[in-house]
Design an enzyme around this catalytic site. Structure first.
Site, mmCIF file in Angstrom:
data_model
loop_
_atom_site.group_PDB
_atom_site.id
_atom_site.type_symbol
_atom_site.label_atom_id
_atom_site.label_comp_id
_atom_site.label_asym_id
_atom_site.label_seq_id
_atom_site.Cartn_x
_atom_site.Cartn_y
_atom_site.Cartn_z
ATOM 1 N N ASP A 2 0.824 -1.213 0.000
ATOM 2 C CA ASP A 2 0.000 0.000 0.000
ATOM 3 C C ASP A 2 0.858 1.263 0.000
ATOM 4 O O ASP A 2 1.997 1.260 0.446
ATOM 5 C CB ASP A 2 -0.924 0.017 1.219
ATOM 6 C CG ASP A 2 -0.161 0.018 2.525
ATOM 7 O OD1 ASP A 2 0.824 -0.740 2.634
ATOM 8 O OD2 ASP A 2 -0.536 0.767 3.448
ATOM 9 N N GLU A 3 0.269 2.322 -0.495
ATOM 10 C CA GLU A 3 0.805 3.679 -0.396
ATOM 11 C C GLU A 3 2.267 3.780 -0.824
ATOM 12 O O GLU A 3 3.104 4.375 -0.155
ATOM 13 C CB GLU A 3 0.616 4.213 1.032
ATOM 14 C CG GLU A 3 -0.844 4.308 1.435
ATOM 15 C CD GLU A 3 -1.058 4.814 2.849
ATOM 16 O OE1 GLU A 3 -2.029 5.563 3.064
ATOM 17 O OE2 GLU A 3 -0.265 4.450 3.742
#
Length: 549
Positions: free
Chosen positions: A354-355
């Site tokens: 993620d991210e």
């Protein structure tokens, strides 16, 4: 007439379930098992108290069973005479033996309480346990947790697996209560129960604040009271890398809090995994990569891109993103996963994903040169990066789980299970993923650190598979509550998690039709008192006192 017909129908369902279970056991099934089929009972629904702020004097169950009928007939238990006992034809195993001992302690504690000589109720001295199949070494996504519980003159718990026995004994322990005569009692009942979803988890972040092993064990214990079966252990992040690897001891030494002292060693992990297993809980580790890895950069800067601030051009290592162009990164990740597999027996691993900061990549001159030379984009490199990580997991026969950012960045054919956490049209995302035959875990309704949604009733009424077509429902494996620990540490993590995570636990276990907030409020408040009786202090949802005898 309608009410009577409904009671008769429920009774027929439970009777059929008992017959089904008995049919699966050997022909030598003893007389006790057959007693469930032959015996009859008045299947009146108990008159549970609806008074706000008070607790029921008859036991209630959380999460709510799929089918339950009971009546006012009461049995009383003696701490010196009551016992759990296998049926003559039951299979046996150490896990069930251990579970029996544990629930004897849960029900009676260290106190001695005998039946009153003038008791108006019949004594219940044995709960017979019938295990239909050999015990499994470790729970899996396909493990059965189904059980049938009948409390009558002959009491019986029947389950296919030791996990079903564990769930059934938890239900029985919650039904036990102190009656008006100050006796340990349980009402006559018949229950058939099984989970709606196979994956019912809690994600615990131990990177932003170090959570001691003893606190994790307490969390697992409470998870078992709520019939949760997965601890998603978010071990590492930007802030710290507290897991000790034998092959790479420098990572925790430089990446953990307190100068490398706040770490989980091999013996800690093994203790957590075995404690969880004995409660039917899987432990799935997450080493969040390739982003969220600043703590790793402290010991292995050679694996990271040189990123720079877009405002002043100064080097910025805060993004903590591994270098997708460096072959050594993939070799390193493969070595990490290999050691993780030796520590954690589960077939799944959470890779994170993620991210990832494309901004960081694009400030790197090496990265921009590669894009020009190979005529590719940062999204295509992102896809290549994730595929490289997934290959390392698959090579070790591990099934990867990733946050939904992987899907959001155009990687739509991922062979990974996707955890949907982002709040941008999450229902549509779940629908799109299941349409693409991708397995899904839902967590977006159950972020326990979300101050705007920290209400149990909001979490209770969440609909994890609302917009999924019937043919794709099997792709929704389940869901989990997420406890991020920016503002949480050992001294408040239990009260921050519970009872909010209990609301999610019932949504994931009980029938889709179980939505009565008044009934849920009464039972959840009673669960608070059950926990208090077990010396577990969680946040109450109503004013009042606990009538725990």
């Amino acid at each position: 007439m309608l009410y009577a017909a409904k009671r008769l129908f429920l009774g027929f369902i439970l009777l059929s379930a008992c017959i089904t279970f008995v049919y699966r056991v050997p022909k030598s099934t003893d007389r006790v098992v057959r007693t469930i089929i032959r015996s009859g009972m008045n299947k009146n629904v108990p008159d549970y108290s609806k008074m706000r702020g008070s607790t029921t004097r008859t036991g209630s169950v959380w999460p709510k069973p799929q089918s339950m009928v009971s009546n006012s007939k009461m049995y009383v238990l003696s701490s010196s005479k009551f016992k759990f006992e296998y049926t003559l034809s039951s299979l046996r195993c150490d896990d069930v033996d251990e579970t029996m001992k544990r629930y004897m302690k849960i029900i009676f504690g260290n106190t001695t309480r005998e039946i009153n000589k003038w008791s108006r109720n019949s004594a219940l001295e044995i709960l017979y346990i019938h295990l239909s199949y050999d015990c499994e070494d470790y729970p899996t996504i396909k493990s059965s947790e189904r059980y049938v519980l009948s409390v009558q003159d002959t009491a019986m718990l029947i389950a296919d697996t030791q996990w079903g026995v564990m769930r059934g004994l938890e239900t029985f322990s919650q039904l036990v209560h102190i009656n008006e005569d100050n006796e340990i009692a349980v009402n006559a009942c018949a229950i058939e129960d099984f989970p709606r979803f196979q994956y019912r988890g809690l994600m615990l972040d131990t990177a932003r604040h170090f959570i001691p092993t003893e606190t994790i064990l307490q969390t697992l214990e409470i998870m078992s009271y709520n019939k949760l079966n997965v601890l998603h252990w978010h071990i590492t992040d930007h802030q710290s890398f507290p897991l000790e690897f034998k092959r790479f001891p420098e990572i925790a030494r430089h990446g953990a809090f307190d100068n490398g002292k706040s770490v989980y060693r091999e013996e800690d992990v093994k203790r957590i995994v075995e404690f969880a297993r004995l409660r039917g809980i899987r432990v799935i580790p997450e080493i969040d990569l390739p982003g969220h890895a600043s703590a790793l950069a402290k010991s292995r800067p050679d694996l990271f891109l040189n990123c720079y601030s877009v405002t002043n051009g100064v080097r910025d290592d805060s993004k903590g993103t591994l270098d997708p162009l460096n072959p050594e990164v993939y070799t390193f990740i493969g070595a990490l996963y290999s050691e993780l597999k030796n520590l954690f027996p589960d077939e799944y691993i959470h890779i994170g994903g993620d991210e990832i900061s494309h901004e960081c990549w694009l400030t790197s001159s090496e990265f921009r040169k590669y894009m020009v030379k190979s005529r590719t984009t940062e999204k295509e490199i992102h896809r290549m990066f994730i595929e490289g990580i997934l290959q390392k997991a698959r090579k070790l026969n591990l099934k990867p789980i990733a946050w939904d950012d992987v899907f959001s960045h155009g990687y739509t054919e991922t062979p990974a299970t996707i955890e949907v956490w982002t709040v941008d049209h999450p229902e549509d995302k779940v629908g799109d993923l299941t349409d693409a035959s991708v397995d899904v875990i839902v967590s977006y309704p159950w972020y326990l650190d979300n101050t705007l949604k920290r209400q149990w009733d909001i979490m209770y009424l969440a609909k994890p598979a609302e917009y999924v077509e019937q043919k794709n429902l099997h792709h929704v494996l389940g869901g989990e509550s997420c406890m991020w620990t920016e503002h949480v540490e050992a001294n408040n993590v239990i009260t921050e998690i519970w009872p909010l995570a209990s609301a999610a636990a019932e949504r994931l276990w009980s029938s889709k039709k179980t939505t009565d907030l008044i009934d849920a409020e009464t039972r959840l408040n009673n669960l608070h008192c059950v926990m208090k009786c077990r010396n577990v202090h969680i946040t109450p949802i109503l004013p009042g006192v606990c009538n725990i005898g």
